[in-house]
Design an enzyme around this catalytic site. Structure first.
Site, PDB file in Angstrom:
ATOM      1  CB  SER A  11      -0.970  -0.200   1.095  1.00 64.17           C
ATOM      2  OG  SER A  11      -0.158   0.125   2.397  1.00 64.17           O
ATOM      3  CD  GLU A 153       3.012   4.953   3.704  1.00 64.82           C
ATOM      4  OE1 GLU A 153       3.290   5.587   2.614  1.00 64.82           O
ATOM      5  OE2 GLU A 153       3.459   3.644   3.558  1.00 64.82           O
ATOM      6  CB  CYS A 185       1.632  -4.573   9.345  1.00 60.12           C
ATOM      7  SG  CYS A 185       1.450  -3.023   8.406  1.00 60.12           S
TER       8      CYS A 185
HETATM    9  N1  DGL Z   1       1.988  -2.976   4.882  1.00 59.51           N
HETATM   10  C1  DGL Z   1       0.646  -2.988   4.824  1.00 59.51           C
HETATM   11  C2  DGL Z   1       0.433  -4.456   5.521  1.00 59.51           C
HETATM   12  O1  DGL Z   1       1.205  -5.351   5.762  1.00 59.51           O
HETATM   13  C3  DGL Z   1       0.001  -2.025   5.438  1.00 59.51           C
HETATM   14  C4  DGL Z   1      -1.466  -2.084   5.042  1.00 59.51           C
HETATM   15  C5  DGL Z   1      -2.141  -0.494   5.130  1.00 59.51           C
HETATM   16  O2  DGL Z   1      -1.820   0.221   4.307  1.00 59.51           O
HETATM   17  O3  DGL Z   1      -3.043  -0.605   5.938  1.00 59.51           O
HETATM   18  O4  DGL Z   1      -0.783  -5.043   5.949  1.00 59.51           O
END
Ligand code: DGL
Length: 274
Positions: A11, A153, A185
């Protein structure tokens, strides 16, 4: 020898934790990384919407960049779309969830494992199902951590705000006395310092990055897709749906090296409906 690049997407910036491990293990491979920074976070979005995004991005990596393998470097997208992508794409697809579960079950001593992830990932039950398959004896404590992705981010991973939020969100896992904490994540390895400060040094933090890189290696070698050449350094291209300049700045800070070769891609080029 197959010199086509490996496609990796997330994302936003989180999947860079996976990219770093892949480039570290397989420096001769070229990579094309797609960060959907204009539409992050995925974790608070409906699973069908995330699956649509994942399908568009992975399709773009295959058709426009001729990637030989796609790594879904996002747990939320993997939970929502891994099966769909495996059916749709003409190349192998690797997710991060099984890799993380394998890594956590190898290191866990007491079998009291915590998993943290986005609301979408934890709500999907993907980790709960994956642990049941690998080691049903594990006592699992899952916790969604809304807000963590945004801290990474916006370049606030190593701040007091990160530690304050971590203290609130991780308390249930401290109470449950987990001895292993799986970062479910791909953004969370960039918050490792804040997370470790809060849970204490006795808890082992596990990320899926290295295990995913091993899986990529295995898949390339097994499928006759390897571009191995010890004398070569693979190229790197970064694509973002957001600002290329911001991406380069934040990605360089997270990877602690200059990230160049960043291009912006408009969704209209992808035929994506906003
Ligand atoms: N890096 C994404 C994950 O592993 C984050 C998802 C998001 O944008 O909320 O879930």
């Amino acid at each position: 020898m197959d010199r086509r690049p490996i496609g990796i997407f997330d994302s936003g910036l989180g999947g860079l934790s996976i990219l770093a491990a892949v480039r570290d293990l397989l420096p001769w491979e070229s990579t094309v990384y797609f960060g959907d920074t204009a539409r992050y976070p995925y974790g608070s979005k409906n699973q069908d919407v995330v699956a649509e995004y994942a399908s568009e991005i992975a399709g773009h990596l295959v058709t426009a960049h001729d990637v030989k393998l796609v790594v879904v470097a996002c747990n939320t997208a993997a939970a929502a779309a891994l099966e769909r992508l495996s059916e749709e794409l003409p190349v192998p697809v690797i997710g991060v969830i099984d890799a993380g579960v394998r890594a956590a079950s190898i290191v866990s001593g007491s079998s009291r494992v915590g998993v943290i992830g986005t609301v979408g990932t934890i709500g999907s039950g993907a980790y709960q199902r994956a642990f049941l398959k690998v080691d049903p004896s594990v006592e699992l404590n899952c916790q969604a951590c809304p807000g963590f992705v945004e801290l990474v981010e916006t370049g606030e991973a190593d701040t007091e705000s990160a530690r304050v939020l971590a203290r609130i969100l991780l308390q249930p896992l401290i109470d449950a006395k987990v001895d292993t904490l799986l970062l479910g994540c791909t953004h969370y390895p960039f918050l490792a310092r804040a997370i470790q400060d809060v849970v204490g040094r006795d808890v082992i933090l596990v990320s899926s990055a290295e295990e995913t890189a091993f899986e990529v290696h295995h898949m390339l070698e097994g499928g006759g897709l390897s571009g191995r050449d010890e004398d070569l350094q693979g190229d790197e291209l970064y694509i973002t749906s957001g600002s290329a300049e911001d991406f380069a700045t934040f990605a360089s800070a997270l990877l602690k090296r200059p990230v160049v070769n960043v291009v912006h891609l408009d969704f209209s080029d992808l035929n994506v409906q906003e």
